[in-house]
Design an enzyme around this catalytic site. Structure first.
Site, mmCIF file in Angstrom:
data_model
loop_
_atom_site.group_PDB
_atom_site.id
_atom_site.type_symbol
_atom_site.label_atom_id
_atom_site.label_comp_id
_atom_site.label_asym_id
_atom_site.label_seq_id
_atom_site.Cartn_x
_atom_site.Cartn_y
_atom_site.Cartn_z
ATOM 1 N N CYS A 35 -2.409 9.604 2.700
ATOM 2 C CA CYS A 35 -1.935 9.013 1.435
ATOM 3 C C CYS A 35 -2.866 9.299 0.266
ATOM 4 C CB CYS A 35 -1.747 7.516 1.596
ATOM 5 S SG CYS A 35 -3.229 6.690 2.167
ATOM 6 N N GLU B 66 0.883 -1.179 0.000
ATOM 7 C CA GLU B 66 0.000 0.000 0.000
ATOM 8 C C GLU B 66 0.911 1.215 0.000
ATOM 9 O OE1 GLU B 66 -3.396 0.209 0.057
ATOM 10 O OE2 GLU B 66 -3.780 -1.941 0.064
HETATM 11 P P1 NAD Z 1 8.053 4.690 5.136
HETATM 12 O O1 NAD Z 1 8.145 3.903 3.888
HETATM 13 O O2 NAD Z 1 9.184 5.571 5.505
HETATM 14 O O3 NAD Z 1 7.811 3.731 6.396
HETATM 15 C C1 NAD Z 1 6.815 2.739 6.421
HETATM 16 C C2 NAD Z 1 7.256 1.577 7.281
HETATM 17 O O4 NAD Z 1 8.442 1.020 6.730
HETATM 18 C C3 NAD Z 1 7.594 1.949 8.731
HETATM 19 O O5 NAD Z 1 7.036 0.981 9.609
HETATM 20 C C4 NAD Z 1 9.096 1.905 8.777
HETATM 21 O O6 NAD Z 1 9.597 1.485 10.019
HETATM 22 C C5 NAD Z 1 9.421 0.872 7.727
HETATM 23 N N1 NAD Z 1 10.738 1.085 7.123
HETATM 24 C C6 NAD Z 1 11.427 2.240 7.017
HETATM 25 N N2 NAD Z 1 12.616 2.034 6.416
HETATM 26 C C7 NAD Z 1 12.679 0.706 6.151
HETATM 27 C C8 NAD Z 1 13.654 -0.131 5.537
HETATM 28 N N3 NAD Z 1 14.801 0.355 5.078
HETATM 29 N N4 NAD Z 1 13.376 -1.442 5.424
HETATM 30 C C9 NAD Z 1 12.219 -1.933 5.854
HETATM 31 N N5 NAD Z 1 11.263 -1.201 6.444
HETATM 32 C C10 NAD Z 1 11.484 0.112 6.602
HETATM 33 O O7 NAD Z 1 6.676 5.513 4.989
HETATM 34 P P2 NAD Z 1 6.025 6.547 5.995
HETATM 35 O O8 NAD Z 1 6.838 7.793 6.018
HETATM 36 O O9 NAD Z 1 5.682 5.897 7.271
HETATM 37 O O10 NAD Z 1 4.646 6.849 5.212
HETATM 38 C C11 NAD Z 1 4.561 7.790 4.179
HETATM 39 C C12 NAD Z 1 4.337 7.118 2.853
HETATM 40 O O11 NAD Z 1 3.398 6.083 2.953
HETATM 41 C C13 NAD Z 1 3.741 8.074 1.818
HETATM 42 O O12 NAD Z 1 4.334 7.823 0.576
HETATM 43 C C14 NAD Z 1 2.288 7.708 1.789
HETATM 44 O O13 NAD Z 1 1.612 8.023 0.602
HETATM 45 C C15 NAD Z 1 2.351 6.235 2.017
HETATM 46 N N6 NAD Z 1 1.115 5.751 2.579
HETATM 47 C C16 NAD Z 1 0.333 4.915 1.861
HETATM 48 C C17 NAD Z 1 -0.869 4.469 2.371
HETATM 49 C C18 NAD Z 1 -1.769 3.539 1.628
HETATM 50 O O14 NAD Z 1 -2.709 3.047 2.240
HETATM 51 N N7 NAD Z 1 -1.541 3.272 0.378
HETATM 52 C C19 NAD Z 1 -1.248 4.882 3.642
HETATM 53 C C20 NAD Z 1 -0.423 5.734 4.352
HETATM 54 C C21 NAD Z 1 0.772 6.161 3.824
#
Ligand code: NAD
Length: 453
Positions: free
Chosen positions: A243, A209
């Site tokens: 998002c 997602e």
């Molecule tokens: P992110 O990708 O930075 O983090 C998401 C998750 O990934 C966190 O739990 C984090 O701990 C983990 N993570 C971070 N670095 C990692 C790595 N190197 N390896 C594995 N896991 C890792 O995203 P965010 O800042 O939490 O959220 C923002 C983004 O998420 C935006 O792009 C937004 O559009 C998207 N988003 C999408 C939805 C959806 O339902 N499609 C919902 C909310 C947010």
């Protein structure tokens, strides 16, 4: 913490067959609902500490959402989990065919920070409803909310069934080396690729997602007052850290001035102030700094002020923006709304389709031809006509992206299917079978086979 050990315990627990019992799953969902209600105040306090999100917003966009998903499964689990009888073709007569929804097994859910409860707990609820075990890794960026969820899960469920990890990149990197039966990830496209790669090593199926730049098109025939009120609400909810928030507006140039005037009117009416009920903070300094760089003072039509001490950015409308401007190069994920114009509707669609497929798209119009072109010509995860964001609140609709905005979907029945394997079973009678398919073959048999097949 030894995550392999926890996963081994979960494997053993899954193999005990306990989670396959529908009553067991319903009890777990009921227990989770009670634990959430008991800890509701803790959840409000935690998210307020993380980014000043009010009780009103937390209830409407997080807690009520999660409770609604639990209610959906409590009500529909019997029918969702019962085998579905399907037709049997002539070649398999006399026989009957059924599809069994089988839990995938040991699942991993990774959440994002912006709706910390909804985005971590909704997939976990779907995993439980479908009969799986789950390790949940909420986002460490909303640290207090993560701790609240860890308390709720770990104090109410044995870790061989459900376990919530308190940790960040280091922990999740180690967890991703383990072999799960399903990984459900919410977050950025960049990290989504890391998760996909890790999952591929074990051929683990994924739901991703992700995000993207979601457009809101406003056509000349639109009800501009309705468009402005709904866009302002959907954009500045959670200070734009949603998002599916409209990332930018593409408006017919003939109505641009009227639209921006109405946008300004509703921003003022909704009274978005620092420390107010209806507005949240930017999650952290890093995002605050990233966002204020996107505000080109020359393009500000409204807003543009900020306060670093409070991580507050005023709702900001930018005009005279082009596709080349920095604000159009990445997902904004904050309270900045660029307005671009178009001369004809097809050109607007073409502009959108030249970029990565967005998670959502919105159209405001009264023209049925434009509605048809919007739904058929451009690819995006999902969206609304004459509204924004609300499609994800209908659990009869799948929620997910396409292309760069994600793989797979969930909510309601779709969440159950996401965490299930569809097992096909054909049952034959042991009588009434012609010997057509069995050797030795003959011309006569082939003639009959041709008729049957
Ligand atoms: P992110 O990708 O930075 O983090 C998401 C998750 O990934 C966190 O739990 C984090 O701990 C983990 N993570 C971070 N670095 C990692 C790595 N190197 N390896 C594995 N896991 C890792 O995203 P965010 O800042 O939490 O959220 C923002 C983004 O998420 C935006 O792009 C937004 O559009 C998207 N988003 C999408 C939805 C959806 O339902 N499609 C919902 C909310 C947010």
């Amino acid at each position: 913490m030894n995550f392999q050990e926890i996963l081994n315990e979960q494997k053993e627990f899954f193999n005990s067959q306990k989670t396959k019992n529908v009553k067991f799953r319903k009890r777990a969902l009921q227990q989770l609902k009670e634990a959430i209600l008991k800890n509701e105040d803790l959840m409000y306090e935690a998210i307020y500490k993380d980014f000043g999100k009010s009780k009103f917003d937390t209830f409407t966009t997080e807690i009520s959402f999660v409770l609604k998903e639990i209610e959906f499964y409590l009500k529909n689990l019997n029918s969702l989990s019962s085998p579905k009888k399907v037709r049997t073709n002539l070649a398999n007569q006399l026989g009957s065919s059924k599809i069994y929804s089988e839990p995938l097994g040991n699942t991993l859910v990774i959440g994002a920070w912006n709706y910390p409860y909804q985005l971590s707990l909704s997939p976990l609820i779907a995993a439980v409803a479908a009969g799986n075990t789950c390790i949940l890794k909420p986002s460490e960026v909303a640290e207090n909310s993560m701790k609240a969820m860890a308390k709720i899960i770990n104090e109410n469920f044995p870790r061989e069934y459900l376990f919530a990890v308190e940790g960040g990149v280091e922990e999740i990197t180690g967890i991703l080396e383990l072999k799960f039966d399903k990984i459900f990830f919410t977050g950025s496209t960049k990290v989504g690729k890391i998760v996909y790669e890790a999952a591929a090593k074990n051929l683990t199926p994924v739901t991703l997602e992700l995000g993207g730049k979601s457009p809101a098109i406003v056509a000349a025939s639109a009800n501009l007052e309705v468009a402005a009120r709904r866009i302002v609400w959907g954009k500045f909810l959670n200070a734009g850290q949603t998002c599916v928030a409209p990332d930018y507006i593409l408006v017919d140039e003939r109505v641009k001035d009227s639209l921006v005037t109405s946008l300004k009117k509703y921003i003022q009416k909704f009274s978005y102030k620092a420390d107010s009920e209806q507005y949240t903070q930017i999650i952290n300094e890093k995002n605050f700094e990233r966002l204020i760089k996107m505000i080109d003072p020359e393009n500000v039509f409204y807003g543009g002020n900020f306060d670093a001490r409070k991580r507050f950015i005023e709702p900001t409308i930018l005009q005279n923006v082009t596709w080349e401007d920095s604000v159009m190069q990445e997902e904004i994920f904050g309270p900045i709304l660029p307005v671009l114009t178009y001369k004809n509707f097809n050109e607007a669609l073409l502009q959108i389709s030249k970029h990565e497929k967005p998670l959502a798209a919105y159209l405001f119009t009264n023209n049925s031809e434009e509605k048809d072109l919007f739904t058929s010509r451009i690819s995006f995860g999902g969206g609304c006509i004459n509204d924004v964001v609300m499609h994800l609140s209908n659990d009869h609709l799948p929620f997910g992206g396409v292309g760069n905005s994600g793989i797979g979907n969930y909510h309601g029945k779709f969440g159950f299917d996401t965490f299930s394997h569809q097992k096909a079973i054909l049952e034959r009678t042991t009588w009434g079978e012609p010997d057509l398919k069995y050797p030795p073959y003959s011309q006569k048999k082939l003639t009959w086979i041709k008729r049957v097949l």
